[in-house]
Design a protein around this motif. Structure first.
Motif, PDB file in Angstrom:
ATOM      1  N   ASP A  51      -9.662  -1.109  -2.774  1.00 33.82           N
ATOM      2  CA  ASP A  51      -9.302  -1.574  -4.108  1.00 33.82           C
ATOM      3  C   ASP A  51      -8.924  -3.048  -4.087  1.00 33.82           C
ATOM      4  N   PHE A  94       3.261   1.822  -1.909  1.00 34.56           N
ATOM      5  CA  PHE A  94       3.571   2.123  -3.303  1.00 34.56           C
ATOM      6  C   PHE A  94       2.319   2.430  -4.123  1.00 34.56           C
ATOM      7  N   HIS A  95       1.186   2.473  -3.468  1.00 36.78           N
ATOM      8  CA  HIS A  95      -0.095   2.711  -4.123  1.00 36.78           C
ATOM      9  C   HIS A  95      -0.472   4.182  -3.997  1.00 36.78           C
ATOM     10  N   ASP A  96      -1.060   4.721  -5.046  1.00 36.63           N
ATOM     11  CA  ASP A  96      -1.531   6.101  -4.977  1.00 36.63           C
ATOM     12  C   ASP A  96      -2.751   6.175  -4.080  1.00 36.63           C
ATOM     13  N   GLY A  97      -2.767   7.104  -3.180  1.00 42.08           N
ATOM     14  CA  GLY A  97      -3.908   7.271  -2.293  1.00 42.08           C
ATOM     15  C   GLY A  97      -3.621   6.779  -0.890  1.00 42.08           C
ATOM     16  N   SER A  98      -4.664   6.687  -0.119  1.00 42.63           N
ATOM     17  CA  SER A  98      -4.524   6.305   1.286  1.00 42.63           C
ATOM     18  C   SER A  98      -4.578   4.789   1.456  1.00 42.63           C
ATOM     19  N   SER A 146       0.822  -1.222   0.000  1.00 46.50           N
ATOM     20  CA  SER A 146       0.000   0.000   0.000  1.00 46.50           C
ATOM     21  C   SER A 146       0.850   1.264   0.000  1.00 46.50           C
ATOM     22  N   ASP A 175      -8.096   3.597   0.732  1.00 52.19           N
ATOM     23  CA  ASP A 175      -8.366   3.420  -0.701  1.00 52.19           C
ATOM     24  C   ASP A 175      -7.749   2.122  -1.219  1.00 52.19           C
ATOM     25  N   PHE A 176      -6.522   1.847  -0.783  1.00 55.04           N
ATOM     26  CA  PHE A 176      -5.861   0.615  -1.214  1.00 55.04           C
ATOM     27  C   PHE A 176      -6.628  -0.609  -0.731  1.00 55.04           C
TER      28      PHE A 176
END
Length: 182
Positions: free
Chosen positions: A34, A23-27, A21, A30-31
């Motif tokens: 997703d 490396f994931h865009d957002g919080s 998470s 959000d991860f």
């Protein structure tokens, strides 16, 4: 409950998801949404973890076989250990057995090291690995305890000629008659 699954794999997978998470865009929220609403990401990460554990288990078992017998036998067995043929039957779903196999293999490897080198640190590492296997799947991990006894007999019980007994069926009566175990 003693016969149910332990939490170790869940904690480990959660830790890996938390790292991914980053490396994931957002919080993180959000991860998480997703991952669990788009199950493809969830299964790719979980299957990747299972694959890494299977490869690591194969490497550990290779070292065990090499140490107990020879490198020739270890090379013969390595393809059977690295490729998880049983996982093909379950379509590589996320299974707790890979974590159990990994931790049991680590426990056995360090038990062999402890018995060969007579060092307490290897015995403690083996005990921690056994605890980790117990935390992943309690009941099957108990089968590791008799295996420790068999490894001890394989490495330390000597025959009448003073050589180590490599046949386990010859060493069991020696263990039963050994006063150190009573």
């Amino acid at each position: 409950r003693f016969y149910s699954y332990g939490p170790l794999l869940s904690y480990f997978v959660s830790f890996v998801y938390r790292i991914v998470s980053l490396f994931h865009d957002g919080s993180l929220h959000d991860f998480t949404q997703d991952v669990f609403f788009n199950s493809t990401t969830f299964y790719y990460i979980a299957r990747f973890i299972n694959s890494l554990l299977a490869i690591a288990t194969g490497f550990i078992l290779f070292k065990i076989i090499k140490e107990l017998w020879s490198q020739k036998y270890a090379i013969y067995v390595l393809p059977l250990l690295v490729f998880p043929f049983v996982e093909l039957l379950t379509n590589f779903t996320v299974r707790i057995d890979t974590m159990l196999g990994f931790t049991c293999s680590l426990a056995m490897y360090f038990m062999i090291k402890a018995l060969k080198e007579a060092k307490l640190k290897f015995l403690l590492i083996s005990a921690v690995c056994f605890g980790m296997s117990f935390a992943s799947k309690p009941l099957p991990s108990l089968f590791l305890l008799p295996s420790f006894l068999l490894v001890f007999s394989f490495l330390h019980i000597k025959g009448k000629d003073g050589k180590l007994i490599s046949n386990i069926f010859q060493s069991i009566p020696k263990i039963l008659n050994d006063k150190r175990f009573y």
